[in-house]
Write a protein that holds these residues in place. Structure first.
Motif, short mmCIF file in Angstrom:
data_model
loop_
_atom_site.label_atom_id
_atom_site.label_comp_id
_atom_site.label_asym_id
_atom_site.label_seq_id
_atom_site.Cartn_x
_atom_site.Cartn_y
_atom_site.Cartn_z
N ALA A 75 2.94 -0.57 -14.72
CA ALA A 75 4.13 -1.17 -14.22
C ALA A 75 3.48 -1.54 -12.70
O ALA A 75 2.67 -1.17 -12.11
N GLY A 76 4.29 -2.45 -12.14
CA GLY A 76 3.83 -3.10 -10.69
C GLY A 76 4.76 -3.99 -9.94
O GLY A 76 5.91 -4.12 -10.54
N CYS A 77 4.34 -4.47 -8.95
CA CYS A 77 5.14 -5.29 -8.18
C CYS A 77 4.15 -6.12 -7.28
O CYS A 77 2.99 -5.95 -7.22
N THR A 78 4.71 -7.26 -7.03
CA THR A 78 3.98 -8.38 -6.44
C THR A 78 4.96 -8.97 -5.12
O THR A 78 6.13 -9.40 -5.59
N LEU A 79 4.43 -9.03 -4.04
CA LEU A 79 5.35 -9.66 -2.85
C LEU A 79 4.63 -10.88 -2.47
O LEU A 79 3.54 -11.00 -2.13
N ALA A 80 5.41 -12.01 -2.47
CA ALA A 80 5.13 -13.42 -2.20
C ALA A 80 5.67 -13.99 -1.08
O ALA A 80 7.05 -13.66 -1.09
N SER A 81 5.18 -14.34 0.04
CA SER A 81 5.96 -14.98 1.10
C SER A 81 5.37 -16.24 1.74
O SER A 81 4.04 -16.21 2.10
N GLY A 82 5.79 -17.10 1.50
CA GLY A 82 5.39 -18.71 1.94
C GLY A 82 3.87 -18.92 1.33
O GLY A 82 3.58 -18.72 0.26
N LEU B 34 8.68 -7.20 4.89
CA LEU B 34 9.97 -6.80 4.67
C LEU B 34 10.89 -6.22 5.77
O LEU B 34 12.14 -5.80 5.88
N GLY B 35 10.16 -6.10 6.92
CA GLY B 35 11.13 -5.33 8.28
C GLY B 35 11.28 -3.92 8.08
O GLY B 35 12.35 -3.36 8.76
#
Length: 281
Positions: free
Chosen positions: A96-103, A132-133
């Protein structure tokens, strides 16, 4: 709910693949971008200023392509040119995992094996917190715990721990939309929400319209800085990045990365067409 389904003989079946796309934006802003992914999804709110997209299908369900590769491509495509980040959550029988994309930033991800063993880079969590602040002290301590061994937490539990931290950033997933659930249960839970809407994939993106309507905000994610000198530079950069990315995705039969490249091309084409056709003062 348990992350395993039990058969009549009492033995556990593996976790069914599942995926969620969390966008830090209102559904009104997410819907136009999601249509360009050319996939049928259910869109609903996921807290204050957050939305969640639940795919109604995907190549990972029949084993055509790994869920993490597709979700990374989709998250990248959604985040390109948009003023909000996208967090992809995914799981299958092994990980299982997560990916953060921004611009245009390189996507950052983290992975746990099925038993919860962390195999990602600790620095990814710091990037999550900064983008994500989140609180650099309190929240980072919670995120750091997700990168340490914990025999009592399997992979979906790790994702639930991540979501618990993100509640402080406003994330509130509707009931039933949790890591470890099957695709059928995720779809049913999303459709049950009062504000749920179905987003249909399209082969005719908004870029094909002859007179883009920017005033009502519908194309806001595609035309950042419209009227600003940076707009044409951004459009050209999107075209330059989209061509090789699309070619790479096609060559490697990757639907996620092909979509990301195609969306970059669509963004760039629309932005450049608008800037070239916009009346000059």
């Amino acid at each position: 709910m348990s992350t395993e389904e039990f058969r009549a003989d009492g033995r556990a079946d593996p976790v069914a693949p599942g995926a969620l796309l969390l966008c830090r934006a209102h559904p009104r802003a997410v819907a136009p971008a999601a249509r360009l992914l050319r996939a049928r999804m259910v869109l609903t709110r996921a807290g204050e200023n957050w939305s969640v997209l639940v795919p109604e299908g995907g190549p990972w369900l029949d084993g055509t392509e790994p869920v993490d590769r597709v979700l990374t491509g989709w998250a990248t495509a959604l985040a390109v040119g948009a003023p909000w980040p996208v967090l992809a959550l995914w799981w299958d029988a092994d990980r299982a995992g997560c990916t953060l994309a921004s611009g245009f930033r390189r996507p950052v991800g983290y992975v746990w094996l099925s038993g919860g063993t962390p195999v990602g880079e600790d620095e990814a969590m710091h990037t999550f917190a900064a983008c994500l602040g989140l609180d650099p002290a309190l929240d980072m301590r919670s995120l750091d715990r997700l990168t340490k061994p914990d025999p009592s937490a399997d992979a979906p539990a790790r994702l639930r721990g991540l979501l618990a931290v993100l509640t402080r950033a406003g994330v509130r997933l509707p009931a039933g939309l949790g890591p470890g659930e099957s695709a059928d249960r995720l779809r049913a839970a999303a459709r049950a929400q009062p504000d749920a809407r179905t987003v249909e994939g399209t082969d005719r993106p908004a870029a094909s319209r002859t007179e883009p309507d920017v005033g009502d905000g519908r194309l806001g994610p595609y035309l950042p800085w419209s009227g600003d000198p940076r707009a044409r530079a951004l459009a050209l950069a999107q075209l330059a990045a989209g061509l090789p990315l699309t070619a790479w995705g096609l060559r490697h039969h990757s639907g996620g990365w092909t979509t990301a490249g195609a969306l970059l091309l669509a963004h760039g084409t629309l932005g450049l067409a608008y800037e070239l056709g916009r009346p000059r003062d």
